[in-house]
Design a protein around this motif. Sequence first.
Motif, PDB file in Angstrom:
ATOM      1  N   LEU A 226       0.803  -1.332  -0.084  1.00  0.00           N
ATOM      2  CA  LEU A 226      -0.107  -0.023  -0.016  1.00  0.00           C
ATOM      3  C   LEU A 226       0.955   1.180   0.156  1.00  0.00           C
ATOM      4  N   HIS A 227       1.970   1.162   0.845  1.00  0.00           N
ATOM      5  CA  HIS A 227       2.979   2.454   0.723  1.00  0.00           C
ATOM      6  C   HIS A 227       3.542   2.622  -0.527  1.00  0.00           C
TER       7      HIS A 227
ATOM      8  N   ALA B 247       2.207   1.819  -3.516  1.00  0.00           N
ATOM      9  CA  ALA B 247       1.174   2.218  -4.576  1.00  0.00           C
ATOM     10  C   ALA B 247       1.558   3.858  -5.072  1.00  0.00           C
ATOM     11  N   GLU B 248       1.819   4.105  -6.492  1.00  0.00           N
ATOM     12  CA  GLU B 248       2.105   5.420  -6.689  1.00  0.00           C
ATOM     13  C   GLU B 248       0.874   6.236  -7.074  1.00  0.00           C
TER      14      GLU B 248
ATOM     15  N   ARG C 135      -3.601   6.606  -6.990  1.00  0.00           N
ATOM     16  CA  ARG C 135      -4.861   6.172  -6.521  1.00  0.00           C
ATOM     17  C   ARG C 135      -5.442   4.715  -6.823  1.00  0.00           C
TER      18      ARG C 135
ATOM     19  N   PHE D 117      -3.391   1.897  -5.397  1.00  0.00           N
ATOM     20  CA  PHE D 117      -3.743   1.936  -4.188  1.00  0.00           C
ATOM     21  C   PHE D 117      -4.952   1.264  -3.976  1.00  0.00           C
TER      22      PHE D 117
ATOM     23  N   MET E 248      -5.260  -2.135  -1.948  1.00  0.00           N
ATOM     24  CA  MET E 248      -6.237  -2.291  -0.792  1.00  0.00           C
ATOM     25  C   MET E 248      -7.127  -3.382  -1.021  1.00  0.00           C
TER      26      MET E 248
ATOM     27  N   THR F 245      -1.489   4.425   5.881  1.00  0.00           N
ATOM     28  CA  THR F 245      -0.912   4.314   4.351  1.00  0.00           C
ATOM     29  C   THR F 245      -1.394   5.318   3.477  1.00  0.00           C
ATOM     30  N   LEU F 246      -2.966   5.571   3.461  1.00  0.00           N
ATOM     31  CA  LEU F 246      -3.447   6.718   2.873  1.00  0.00           C
ATOM     32  C   LEU F 246      -3.264   7.973   3.371  1.00  0.00           C
TER      33      LEU F 246
ATOM     34  N   LYS G 225      -0.819  10.891   3.155  1.00  0.00           N
ATOM     35  CA  LYS G 225      -0.765  11.558   1.623  1.00  0.00           C
ATOM     36  C   LYS G 225      -1.938  12.497   1.778  1.00  0.00           C
TER      37      LYS G 225
END
Length: 449
Positions: free
Chosen positions: A196-197, A199-200, A202, A205, A209, A228-229, A232
Motif C-alpha cells: 500500500l505504501h 502504490a504510486e 490512487r 492503491f 487495498m 497508508t493513505l 498523503k
Amino acid sequence: MSILEDLGVQQAPHSTLSSYLEKLLWALTGNFAKQGAVNTHSWLVPVAKHDPRRDRRTPVTNTPMFANLVPCNVIPDEILTDHPKRFRAMIVESANPVHSLADSPRMREALDALDLVVVIDVAMTETARHAHYVLPAASQFEKWEATFFNLEFPRNTFHLRAPVLDPLPGTLNEAEIYARLIRALGLVTAEDLAPLHEAETREAFAQAMLRAMSGKLAPLAPFVLYETLGPKLPNGARNAAVLWLAAQKCAMTYPDAVKRAGHADGEALFEAILNSRSGITLTLDEYADAWRYVGTDDGRIHLAIPSLLDEIRKLDTTQAWTSDEFPFVLSAGERRSFTANTILRDPAWRRRDTRGALRISPQDAEALGLQDDGTAIVTTTRGSVEAAVEINDRMQPGHVSLPNGLGLNYDNKLTGTAPNELTDSNWRDPIAGTPWHKHVPAKIERLTA
C-alpha cells in the motif's frame, strides 16, 4: 402521510409495539416510496444494520442484540454476576454511561466491578472518574470530524468538517489513539503495509487495498487506511482516510444515486468530500429507490411479525402505570433549549432554565404547595433527589419532567439534577430492552425547612 418517531414513544411502555404499530400505520395505508410519505434513504455509513438471519444474544442474560447492539439497560446485568462469560473489561469512547444511562448507582457499581475500564473522552466525566485509564481526546473543534446521521431524502448530504483550533497539548484524535494501541500490540507489520505504501497512484492503491481486505487486515481496515493513505491526504486530514473506504462502498451500493449527485465513482466521491468545506450532496435518491433500500432479500417490507402480533393480543389496556405511592409520571431527561449531551459541562453556557428545573403543572403545584423558584423532592423506586421547581402551564396534571444533561460535576460542584439517579435499569421494554425514561412513576413533595 409521513411519520418520524422519536424518544417519546421509544422510551415509554410498549415502546417496541408502538414502533411496530407506527410502521403498520403508514405501510398498510400505502404511504411508502412516494412524495410526502415515508421513504428509506441512502447512507454513507449505516448507523446500525440488523441481520434477521442471525439471532445474536448477550452472553449472560440471553438478551436479543438488535442491530448487533447490546441494550444499554442490561450492561450491569452482564457484569454483576459470577457467570463465566460475564463482561470483564470496557472501553468507553465519547460516552458517559455512569451519568447518561439508566440507574446511575447500579452503573457505577458495575464499572467498579470490571477488571479494566478505559475511557477516551474530552473531559473528566463521571464515567472517567471510575476508569483505570483515561486517554484524553481532542475535541470536535480540533480535528477533522463528521457525523454519519445523514437522514435527508431525496438529496442526502455529507459534511467533513475541518478543525478550527489547534488541539490542546497532551490530547490525540481517536484514530491516533487506536493506531498507537494497534502498533503496540504488533497486529500489523511493516511488510503487511508495504504494498500500500508503494502504490504510486490512487488506482494502484485501490487494487492493493482490495488485496489487503481479502486477508487478515480486513478487520483493521480503518487503521490500514490511517497508516497508508492518511499521511498523503492534504491539510493534515489523516484521520479522514477511513472515508475513502466508505465512499467506495457507497458508490458500489448506490451507483445510480451517487452518479445523479454528480460523482462518477467512489474515488470521485471521496475527492469531493475532501475538497468541499461546505459539504456535498452525497446521493440524489428517487422515490423508486426507497424499495431498493428496504434491505430484505426479496425487497419487500415484512409486516407480519408473529411474536409482536402475539404481544398485541396479550396487551392489558387496563394496566395502571402509576400508584398511590408514585402518582406522577416523570419524564426523566426532557430535551430543552439549552440542554445537550455531557460534553458541554460549563453551566454558564445555558441562557435559560439555568437550574434545570422540575417542570410541573399549575394544578399539581397548587395541590402540593409548590412555588416557582422553590425546591421539591422527587422520589422513585431508586431514590430521591432535590430539584428546583418551575410551574409550567404546558405540563398536563400528573406529568412532570426533568431535563437531560444536568447533574454534572463541574469545577468540583454539581450543576442541576441528574435524572438517572432516579431511573431503574429494570424499567425497560421486555422485547428490545429500551429504557422507559419518559414514563417513570414518581412522587413529588415540597421541601420543608
